[in-house]
Design a protein around this motif. Structure first.
Motif, PDB file in Angstrom:
ATOM      1  N   ASP A 117      36.275  46.605  31.022  1.00  0.00           N
ATOM      2  CA  ASP A 117      37.438  45.788  31.389  1.00  0.00           C
ATOM      3  C   ASP A 117      37.267  45.061  32.715  1.00  0.00           C
ATOM      4  N   TRP A 118      36.427  45.592  33.585  1.00  0.00           N
ATOM      5  CA  TRP A 118      36.230  44.899  34.854  1.00  0.00           C
ATOM      6  C   TRP A 118      35.590  43.533  34.622  1.00  0.00           C
ATOM      7  N   MET A 119      34.826  43.410  33.508  1.00  0.00           N
ATOM      8  CA  MET A 119      34.236  42.110  33.176  1.00  0.00           C
ATOM      9  C   MET A 119      35.328  41.114  32.796  1.00  0.00           C
ATOM     10  N   MET A 131      48.151  51.457  32.965  1.00  0.00           N
ATOM     11  CA  MET A 131      48.079  50.210  32.222  1.00  0.00           C
ATOM     12  C   MET A 131      49.456  49.566  32.068  1.00  0.00           C
ATOM     13  N   LEU A 132      50.507  50.379  32.051  1.00  0.00           N
ATOM     14  CA  LEU A 132      51.859  49.807  32.048  1.00  0.00           C
ATOM     15  C   LEU A 132      52.096  48.992  33.313  1.00  0.00           C
ATOM     16  N   THR A 133      51.645  49.514  34.458  1.00  0.00           N
ATOM     17  CA  THR A 133      51.806  48.755  35.706  1.00  0.00           C
ATOM     18  C   THR A 133      50.952  47.492  35.681  1.00  0.00           C
ATOM     19  N   ALA A 146      44.454  38.658  42.994  1.00  0.00           N
ATOM     20  CA  ALA A 146      44.802  40.009  43.458  1.00  0.00           C
ATOM     21  C   ALA A 146      45.206  40.904  42.275  1.00  0.00           C
ATOM     22  N   ALA A 147      45.944  40.318  41.329  1.00  0.00           N
ATOM     23  CA  ALA A 147      46.363  41.093  40.147  1.00  0.00           C
ATOM     24  C   ALA A 147      45.153  41.529  39.340  1.00  0.00           C
ATOM     25  N   MET A 148      44.156  40.645  39.215  1.00  0.00           N
ATOM     26  CA  MET A 148      42.961  40.979  38.440  1.00  0.00           C
ATOM     27  C   MET A 148      42.095  42.038  39.143  1.00  0.00           C
ATOM     28  N   VAL A 149      42.087  41.976  40.457  1.00  0.00           N
ATOM     29  CA  VAL A 149      41.368  43.026  41.197  1.00  0.00           C
ATOM     30  C   VAL A 149      42.020  44.382  40.942  1.00  0.00           C
ATOM     31  N   TYR A 150      43.331  44.396  40.951  1.00  0.00           N
ATOM     32  CA  TYR A 150      44.072  45.641  40.696  1.00  0.00           C
ATOM     33  C   TYR A 150      43.813  46.160  39.276  1.00  0.00           C
ATOM     34  N   THR A 151      43.823  45.260  38.297  1.00  0.00           N
ATOM     35  CA  THR A 151      43.638  45.687  36.910  1.00  0.00           C
ATOM     36  C   THR A 151      42.183  45.978  36.566  1.00  0.00           C
ATOM     37  N   GLY A 152      41.252  45.536  37.401  1.00  0.00           N
ATOM     38  CA  GLY A 152      39.834  45.761  37.103  1.00  0.00           C
ATOM     39  C   GLY A 152      39.289  47.052  37.667  1.00  0.00           C
ATOM     40  N   ILE A 153      39.787  47.472  38.823  1.00  0.00           N
ATOM     41  CA  ILE A 153      39.240  48.667  39.467  1.00  0.00           C
ATOM     42  C   ILE A 153      39.580  49.927  38.685  1.00  0.00           C
ATOM     43  N   GLY A 154      40.830  50.058  38.268  1.00  0.00           N
ATOM     44  CA  GLY A 154      41.256  51.269  37.569  1.00  0.00           C
ATOM     45  C   GLY A 154      40.468  51.561  36.305  1.00  0.00           C
ATOM     46  N   PRO A 155      40.354  50.607  35.359  1.00  0.00           N
ATOM     47  CA  PRO A 155      39.592  50.854  34.142  1.00  0.00           C
ATOM     48  C   PRO A 155      38.135  51.200  34.404  1.00  0.00           C
ATOM     49  N   PHE A 156      37.542  50.575  35.414  1.00  0.00           N
ATOM     50  CA  PHE A 156      36.146  50.871  35.734  1.00  0.00           C
ATOM     51  C   PHE A 156      35.980  52.343  36.097  1.00  0.00           C
ATOM     52  N   TRP A 207      46.495  39.567  29.957  1.00  0.00           N
ATOM     53  CA  TRP A 207      47.731  40.333  29.774  1.00  0.00           C
ATOM     54  C   TRP A 207      47.774  40.968  28.383  1.00  0.00           C
ATOM     55  N   VAL A 208      47.354  40.208  27.373  1.00  0.00           N
ATOM     56  CA  VAL A 208      47.327  40.752  26.012  1.00  0.00           C
ATOM     57  C   VAL A 208      46.327  41.891  25.930  1.00  0.00           C
ATOM     58  N   GLU A 209      45.160  41.717  26.551  1.00  0.00           N
ATOM     59  CA  GLU A 209      44.151  42.782  26.507  1.00  0.00           C
ATOM     60  C   GLU A 209      44.658  44.039  27.205  1.00  0.00           C
TER      61      GLU A 209
END
Length: 344
Positions: free
Chosen positions: A200-202, A53-55, A162-172, A74-76
């Motif tokens: 979070d993917w939502m 999540m830091l990344t 692309a950033a949102m794809v990266y941040t969505g896959i991990g939490p899922f 970003w806040v979430e």
């Protein structure tokens, strides 16, 4: 009255994980091998989550631009750092043995961590919801320009996607891995973290929709997506705040997901009813964090006065029901307390 601890292992230094096959304890309670393994995996997952999540926070900050949806995401993502940190701190504190000042141990650290995460979520969610709604009212048109990348001019919106794809896959993925561990450990902080991450993917999908909406000329899509995301944060915060506060107010023990009363309450009274000298019983089962404190008021059969051996044997029966039965008090009474409803 017989009052015994759930385990009778040798006393160790405060904060020691203890000896034995599992080597992991919550206070006096030594974890069975399955739960000890689950705790090890949960701690590793939370460390991985925190670093991941830091990344995510860094990536989203670098690509956010003027998009309200990206700023909200970003806040979430920043808030997503709180639950894993709260879990790791609560587990460390919960290992401590009871002291004179804390005779019930430090299991409530889990509840404090749950409450801290809930307040952070609700507070920031409300602020973001107001900010996003004001953006819609003011009719803000956030521009998304272009950037030079590897010698090519690229629409910045694609970097956001692309950033949102990266941040969505991990939490899922991480959320699904944590859910069964939360159930095994009866850890509500871990469950809250898993539940938030599973959804979070939502948030990522909503942010992508908002960014693409700007790209096709729908100015309201960005603030609209930010508002939906912030309302999701508010919902998570309110739900977790409700469960955290009721648990700290000694609500009867509930399942790890707070969906229903924990079946152990009924099992405790059923186990006592099977004893030859017991007529009826009512029990209070209090969730201390990972473990339960059980107070059982028992009405003996007419003319039967239980001996100390029988009371201690009754406590042993309750301890054998589940590893979570940590602290047991069996109290023979003439009349059952009217304030404790029949769990059946």
């Amino acid at each position: 009255m017989s009052r015994v601890d759930a385990t009778r292992g040798p006393e160790g230094s405060e904060g020691a994980e203890g000896s034995g096959e599992s080597g992991y304890r919550f206070g006096h309670t030594e974890l069975p091998p399955a739960q000890a393994d689950a705790l090890r995996r949960a701690k590793r997952l939370e460390v991985v989550t925190f670093l991941y999540m830091l990344t995510c926070v860094t990536v989203v900050f670098a690509t956010a631009g003027s998009s309200q949806a990206m700023k909200t995401a970003w806040v979430e993502d920043s808030l997503a750092l709180v639950p894993p940190l709260a879990f790791l701190v609560a587990v460390r504190l919960g290992r401590r043995r009871p002291t004179a000042d804390h005779p019930y141990g430090f299991h409530r650290a889990t509840g404090v961590g749950h409450l801290t995460a809930a307040i952070a979520l609700l507070s920031v969610g409300l602020l973001l919801a107001v900010d996003s709604a004001m953006g819609l009212v003011r009719g803000e048109h956030p521009p998304i320009g272009t950037v030079r990348l590897l010698g090519h001019t690229v629409w910045a919106g694609w970097l956001m996607v692309a950033a949102m794809v990266y941040t969505g896959i991990g939490p899922f993925v991480l959320g699904r891995m944590k859910l069964p561990l939360a159930e095994q450990l009866h850890d509500k902080v871990l469950y809250a973290d898993a539940d938030m991450q599973k959804a979070d993917w939502m948030t990522a999908a909503g942010t992508i929709a908002g960014v693409l909406g700007i790209g096709i000329g729908l100015w309201w899509a960005d603030s609209g997506a930010a508002l939906l995301i912030s309302l999701s944060i508010v919902r998570d915060g309110w739900t977790n705040l409700h469960y955290a506060t009721t648990a700290l107010m000694d609500e009867r023990a509930r399942t790890f997901d707070d969906e229903r009363p924990h079946p152990l309450t009924r099992q405790v009274d059923q186990a006592l009813a099977n004893l030859s000298w017991v007529d009826d019983s009512r029990s209070r089962v209090r969730d201390q964090g990972h473990v339960f404190h059980v107070e059982s008021f028992v009405r003996p059969l007419s003319g039967r006065t239980p001996t100390l051996d029988q009371l201690e044997a009754a406590a042993d029966v309750l301890r054998e029901l589940d590893w979570k039965v940590h602290d047991v008090a069996v109290v023979p009474v003439r009349d059952l307390p009217e304030t404790i409803p029949d769990p059946g």
